[in-house]
Write a protein that holds these residues in place. Structure first.
Motif, PDB file in Angstrom:
ATOM      1  N   ILE A 220      -9.831   2.939  -0.347  1.00 36.23           N
ATOM      2  CA  ILE A 220      -9.135   3.996   0.387  1.00 36.23           C
ATOM      3  C   ILE A 220      -9.465   3.877   1.863  1.00 36.23           C
ATOM      4  CG2 ILE A 220     -11.025   5.564  -0.217  1.00 36.23           C
ATOM      5  CD1 ILE A 220      -9.240   7.934   0.250  1.00 36.23           C
ATOM      6  N   GLU A 221      -8.486   4.090   2.704  1.00 40.82           N
ATOM      7  CA  GLU A 221      -8.696   4.132   4.145  1.00 40.82           C
ATOM      8  C   GLU A 221      -8.193   5.474   4.675  1.00 40.82           C
ATOM      9  OE1 GLU A 221     -10.348   1.938   5.743  1.00 40.82           O
ATOM     10  OE2 GLU A 221     -10.392   0.306   4.275  1.00 40.82           O
ATOM     11  N   LEU A 222      -8.900   5.987   5.665  1.00 40.11           N
ATOM     12  CA  LEU A 222      -8.559   7.269   6.279  1.00 40.11           C
ATOM     13  C   LEU A 222      -7.853   7.015   7.608  1.00 40.11           C
ATOM     14  CD1 LEU A 222      -8.956  10.432   6.357  1.00 40.11           C
ATOM     15  CD2 LEU A 222     -11.074   9.976   7.617  1.00 40.11           C
ATOM     16  N   ALA A 223      -6.678   7.606   7.770  1.00 45.84           N
ATOM     17  CA  ALA A 223      -5.907   7.413   9.002  1.00 45.84           C
ATOM     18  C   ALA A 223      -5.892   8.655   9.891  1.00 45.84           C
ATOM     19  CB  ALA A 223      -4.477   7.008   8.664  1.00 45.84           C
TER      20      ALA A 223
ATOM     21  N   GLY B 171       0.289   0.745  -6.949  1.00 41.27           N
ATOM     22  CA  GLY B 171      -0.055   0.589  -8.359  1.00 41.27           C
ATOM     23  C   GLY B 171      -0.948   1.701  -8.859  1.00 41.27           C
ATOM     24  N   GLU B 172      -1.936   1.343  -9.642  1.00 40.57           N
ATOM     25  CA  GLU B 172      -2.807   2.327 -10.286  1.00 40.57           C
ATOM     26  C   GLU B 172      -3.497   3.261  -9.300  1.00 40.57           C
ATOM     27  OE1 GLU B 172      -6.835   2.233 -12.975  1.00 40.57           O
ATOM     28  OE2 GLU B 172      -5.277   0.773 -13.452  1.00 40.57           O
ATOM     29  N   PRO B 173      -4.036   2.762  -8.158  1.00 41.03           N
ATOM     30  CA  PRO B 173      -4.661   3.684  -7.208  1.00 41.03           C
ATOM     31  C   PRO B 173      -3.689   4.749  -6.692  1.00 41.03           C
ATOM     32  CG  PRO B 173      -5.274   1.431  -6.709  1.00 41.03           C
ATOM     33  CD  PRO B 173      -4.200   1.350  -7.748  1.00 41.03           C
ATOM     34  N   ALA B 174      -2.450   4.334  -6.435  1.00 45.56           N
ATOM     35  CA  ALA B 174      -1.470   5.290  -5.940  1.00 45.56           C
ATOM     36  C   ALA B 174      -1.175   6.368  -6.971  1.00 45.56           C
ATOM     37  CB  ALA B 174      -0.191   4.563  -5.545  1.00 45.56           C
ATOM     38  N   GLU B 175      -1.070   5.969  -8.226  1.00 38.96           N
ATOM     39  CA  GLU B 175      -0.842   6.953  -9.290  1.00 38.96           C
ATOM     40  C   GLU B 175      -2.018   7.913  -9.400  1.00 38.96           C
ATOM     41  OE1 GLU B 175       1.980   7.342 -10.882  1.00 38.96           O
ATOM     42  OE2 GLU B 175       2.764   5.708  -9.648  1.00 38.96           O
TER      43      GLU B 175
ATOM     44  N   ARG C   3       0.842  -1.189   0.000  1.00 34.08           N
ATOM     45  CA  ARG C   3       0.000   0.000   0.000  1.00 34.08           C
ATOM     46  C   ARG C   3       0.881   1.243   0.000  1.00 34.08           C
ATOM     47  NH1 ARG C   3      -5.277  -1.397   1.101  1.00 34.08           N
ATOM     48  NH2 ARG C   3      -5.843   0.797   1.386  1.00 34.08           N
ATOM     49  N   ARG C   4       0.302   2.331  -0.451  1.00 37.93           N
ATOM     50  CA  ARG C   4       0.954   3.628  -0.389  1.00 37.93           C
ATOM     51  C   ARG C   4       0.213   4.506   0.616  1.00 37.93           C
ATOM     52  NH1 ARG C   4       6.024   4.097  -2.863  1.00 37.93           N
ATOM     53  NH2 ARG C   4       5.985   3.086  -4.911  1.00 37.93           N
TER      54      ARG C   4
ATOM     55  N   LYS D  19       4.137  11.399  -0.159  1.00 34.65           N
ATOM     56  CA  LYS D  19       4.218  10.093   0.473  1.00 34.65           C
ATOM     57  C   LYS D  19       4.649  10.255   1.929  1.00 34.65           C
ATOM     58  CE  LYS D  19       5.591   7.607  -3.732  1.00 34.65           C
ATOM     59  NZ  LYS D  19       6.683   6.807  -4.360  1.00 34.65           N
ATOM     60  N   VAL D  20       4.078   9.415   2.801  1.00 33.20           N
ATOM     61  CA  VAL D  20       4.476   9.395   4.204  1.00 33.20           C
ATOM     62  C   VAL D  20       4.637   7.951   4.653  1.00 33.20           C
ATOM     63  CG1 VAL D  20       3.407  11.592   4.808  1.00 33.20           C
ATOM     64  CG2 VAL D  20       2.053   9.493   4.923  1.00 33.20           C
TER      65      VAL D  20
END
Length: 484
Positions: free
Chosen positions: A244-247, A271-275, A201-202, A305-306
């Motif tokens: 997507i998840e919210l942190a 992958g694609e979601p991160a892009e 995950r990103r 990115k974190v």
């Protein structure tokens, strides 16, 4: 009294000096202890009687000038807290003010002219024994900007006077004779933290900065960008396409302000979601450049990115929050049919954040019609309840309307005319004043609200016109003399 223009009015320098001192004291709502200390020490230094209540409201009493002991007592009203927009640590940060031509502004934060300038006038008046006045009660309240709990809790005997000069208005050429009511709600939606999803995950931090923010009453019809709306738009674009998840989420600075900044941390599969997430930065900045170029040209979004976090907010709670924010009214609900260019009813979503156990949303509903305000607030609470949120009313201030034809208001208008050569307008404003509480708590109270020209309060663009400070100072001193 002949020739009111010649009543002793000391230079405005004393006002400006005190305002600078106030701006060296952190004074966010709910944390007014330091400025209350300053007021009490100020009274002690002048040898004046004062009283401080459990809410840190302070009243300082000064006897009448010689020969005016029989005059009716006058209450000079201000509040000591300010909305701290643009500050990293409002409990410690001070305001760095600067002058640009005829305007005073702050360096990257709100200025605190609301209501620091009015308070400075009141304190400067107390220190000058040559100013002519009857018995004076300078009353300074707390938490005016975020619930008015100070005014609400005042003891019925806190003041004796029934004529009030309120120095908390922001339209220089007016006497404020009415104000909208306000109903502030906090909605808590259970949202436990759960283990973050595993796998590739990103993690991204989405930051929105540069919004003008502004007063959620007087600026609500100006089409300003709300960081609540903008953050929701970004999250919705991602939410509708990918897992997507919210942190983490923290939007807005104060309940009474249009949110100017947001910080959100999310995670999506690699992958694609991160892009897709990263691409939102460019598309968002293009959108706001077009949508808000006339109001918030400095709004920017950055997505970086974190490192992964161990916990995320329960997905169902995140889902329910997204549904609620889509349904809640943001901005003007209805414009007034009788006051041109003035909202009759509005709602502002001021803050959205996670406190470790719940997602918290605050809404500030205003209206000149009390039952309409209550109806809109009830509808908002119903929307939140559908998603399992519990709503709490933090503040409910009634609308206030003064008799614009009363002898007191006419006298105030006469002084403007005598001193400045023109008569002010009588207006009702789409912000809440403590007057709604005070007229109920102190029967027979009459209030005239005046002040210098303050533009864009509760924002990093807040500024006060210096020449109007001097003019209102002259009006204030001459009004006290006439009332004596």
């Amino acid at each position: 009294m002949d020739n009111l223009n010649n009543v002793h009015c000391p230079p405005v320098d004393a006002v400006m000096s005190i305002f600078k001192q106030l701006n060296g004291i952190p004074r966010p709502s709910h944390h007014e202890e330091k400025v209350a200390d300053f007021l009490c020490q100020y009274a002690q230094g002048l040898g004046l009687e004062y009283k401080r209540d459990k809410q840190n409201c302070v009243v300082i009493r000064k006897p009448a000038s010689e020969g005016h002991e029989d005059a009716e007592p006058v209450v000079v009203l201000n509040h000591m807290d300010m909305v701290c927009v643009g500050m990293d640590n409002p409990l410690e940060d001070t305001v760095k003010q600067k002058v640009e031509g005829d305007w005073m502004i702050a360096d990257g934060t709100s200025l605190g002219a609301d209501n620091g300038i009015g308070l400075s006038m009141a304190l400067a008046m107390l220190a000058d024994d040559d100013i002519v006045h009857g018995p004076i009660e300078v009353m300074t309240t707390t938490n005016e900007e975020d619930g008015m709990s100070g005014a609400e809790a005042l003891a019925p005997d806190f003041i004796k006077g029934r004529k009030v000069v309120n120095l908390d208005s922001e339209d220089y050429d007016t006497i404020t004779t009415g104000a909208a009511g306000a109903l502030l709600q906090q909605h808590r939606m259970p949202a436990p933290l759960v283990e973050a999803p595993q796998g590739k995950r990103r993690w991204y931090k989405i930051t929105i900065t540069g919004g003008k923010g502004g007063h959620s009453g007087v600026d609500i019809a100006k089409g300003r960008a709300s960081a609540v709306t903008m953050a929701w738009a970004i999250l919705a674009a991602i939410y509708n396409e990918y897992d997507i998840e919210l942190a983490y989420i923290d939007i807005g600075e104060a309940n009474a302000s249009i949110a100017s900044k947001a910080v959100v941390v999310i995670t999506v599969p690699s992958g694609e979601p991160a892009e897709f997430v990263k691409a939102q930065e460019e598309s968002f900045n293009q959108w706001v450049a077009e949508e808000y170029r006339d109001t918030d040209k400095d709004v920017r979004c950055s997505i970086e990115k974190v490192k992964p976090m161990q916990k995320v907010i329960q997905h169902d709670a995140f889902h329910q929050m997204m549904l609620c924010l889509e349904k809640l009214p943001q901005g003007v609900v209805k414009m007034s049919e009788t006051m041109e260019g003035t909202p009759e009813t509005s709602n502002n979503v001021g803050r959205v954040y996670h406190d470790g156990e719940a997602l918290v949303v605050t809404t500030h509903t205003r209206s000149f019609i009390n039952n309409v305000m209550e109806s809109v607030a009830a509808e908002i609470a119903d929307v939140m309840a559908e998603s399992g949120a519990v709503s709490q009313t933090l503040m409910k201030a009634p609308a206030w309307k003064e008799d614009a034809g009363s002898p007191f208001i006419k006298l105030t208008s006469d002084v403007f005319n005598d001193v400045l050569g023109w008569r002010p307008r009588m207006v009702a404003m789409h912000f809440v004043l403590e007057a709604g509480y005070l007229v109920q708590k102190f029967p027979g109270l009459q209030i005239a609200s005046i002040g210098p020209r303050i533009l864009e309060p509760h924002s990093t663009s807040e500024r006060v016109q210096i020449s109007t400070i001097e003019d209102i100072w002259k009006v204030f001193i001459n009004l006290l003399a006439r009332m004596a």
